[in-house]
Design an enzyme around this catalytic site. Structure first.
Site, PDB file in Angstrom:
ATOM      1  N   GLU A  41      -1.609   0.325   0.196  1.00 34.63           N
ATOM      2  CA  GLU A  41      -2.517  -0.814   0.021  1.00 34.63           C
ATOM      3  C   GLU A  41      -3.971  -0.348   0.113  1.00 34.63           C
ATOM      4  O   GLU A  41      -4.316   0.507   0.925  1.00 34.63           O
ATOM      5  CB  GLU A  41      -2.234  -1.855   1.106  1.00 34.63           C
ATOM      6  N   LYS A 117      -2.278 -10.091  -4.068  1.00 38.28           N
ATOM      7  CA  LYS A 117      -1.619 -10.387  -2.798  1.00 38.28           C
ATOM      8  C   LYS A 117      -1.659 -11.878  -2.504  1.00 38.28           C
ATOM      9  O   LYS A 117      -2.714 -12.506  -2.527  1.00 38.28           O
ATOM     10  CB  LYS A 117      -2.304  -9.605  -1.677  1.00 38.28           C
ATOM     11  N   CYS A 158       2.054  -5.663   1.704  1.00 37.21           N
ATOM     12  CA  CYS A 158       1.858  -5.690   3.155  1.00 37.21           C
ATOM     13  C   CYS A 158       2.321  -6.981   3.837  1.00 37.21           C
ATOM     14  O   CYS A 158       3.508  -7.198   4.022  1.00 37.21           O
ATOM     15  CB  CYS A 158       0.392  -5.383   3.465  1.00 37.21           C
TER      16      CYS A 158
END
Length: 284
Positions: A41, A117, A158
């Protein structure tokens, strides 16, 4: 198909981060000949504050057009080595807001997936350190999937790993392997990282491919640490490859026969769909 997860110790110097990523990808390709490599990430920037993140951000082009330094490096590596390059995530300049965005390039250098995300990391860690991703980043709303060498991949990032309903939805849409590039904090990572990845592997019966950042970085004058331990877990929940401390990579073979065997022996998706009547009853 062999897949390499790249573990970096990036900081706020974008040029140095690009050089580190390219060096590690080239080494993994030479040593293990993977068909896909995956970066962590925000590998182009970690730390340094708002100004550093803004400086590292790139305006993403329409697919096929020329992009920024990170975009072109990923595309060039994919084309040069004839592999799929999953670019972890980079910082996308979306104007008023930044976005934490995954880019994937196929072996001919064509962009095949883009994912922003969805779940933003707004938490207070056990030591009292606050993280407010939404103060700088906007959240995405669209899913992204792509095919590579006959395997259906899905993109997450994540903090998404803590929301199993997202992963169940990806499984229903045909995912066989799910990518989870991450910057897990040291405190959350030592307790939750492997447990969450193995749980998502077990309950979706998908491979979990998780490249992560490792080590310390500076954030507005304070040192912070990320956990690392990049890994690949199979659909039974076994960790089949894992990075040690430090920068480097780990490589695993993704075998569709394993996926098929696990799903045939324990048909969770079919059982889950057959039992969904309880949802209607619970809402009555």
């Amino acid at each position: 198909m062999h897949i390499s997860v790249i573990q970096m110790n990036q900081g706020s110097d974008k040029a140095a981060n690009l050089a580190q990523a390219q060096r590690l990808i080239e080494a993994a390709v030479e040593a293990d000949r993977p068909g896909l490599v995956s970066l962590p990430e925000t590998w182009t920037n970690l730390g340094g504050g708002r100004e550093s993140r803004r400086a590292a951000a790139e305006v993403l082009p329409e697919p096929g057009a020329e992009g920024g330094a990170a975009y072109e490096m990923l595309r060039g590596l994919a084309r040069r080595h004839g592999i799929t390059v999953h670019g972890g995530s980079i910082i996308e300049d979306g104007g008023e807001k930044l976005f934490n965005t995954t880019l994937v390039f196929g072996p001919d250098g064509t962009e095949v997936a883009r994912y922003r995300k969805i779940h933003l990391f707004d938490i207070t860690a056990p030591d009292g350190t606050g993280y407010r991703e939404s103060a700088l980043y906007g959240g995405g709303s669209d899913l992204a999937m792509f095919d590579a060498r006959g395997i259906r991949f899905a993109c997450t990032i994540c903090y998404d790993i803590r929301f199993p309903e997202l992963y169940q939805h990806l499984r229903r849409r045909g995912a066989e392997a799910i990518l989870v590039p991450s910057n897990f904090t040291l405190q959350t990572g030592k307790d939750h990282w492997e447990a969450l990845l193995r749980a998502r592997a077990i309950d979706t019966q998908c491979w979990m491919i998780a490249a992560a950042s490792y080590g310390t970085y500076e954030e507005r004058g304070a040192a912070r640490s990320v956990y690392g331990h990049s890994l690949v877990a199979d659909p039974w929940g076994h960790v089949v490859a894992k990075c040690s401390d430090g920068i480097g990579w780990a490589t695993a073979r993704i075998d569709p026969a394993v996926t098929a065997r696990v799903r045939a022996g324990m048909p969770l998706l079919e059982h889950r769909e057959a039992a969904r009547g309880w949802v209607a009853k619970a809402g009555a």
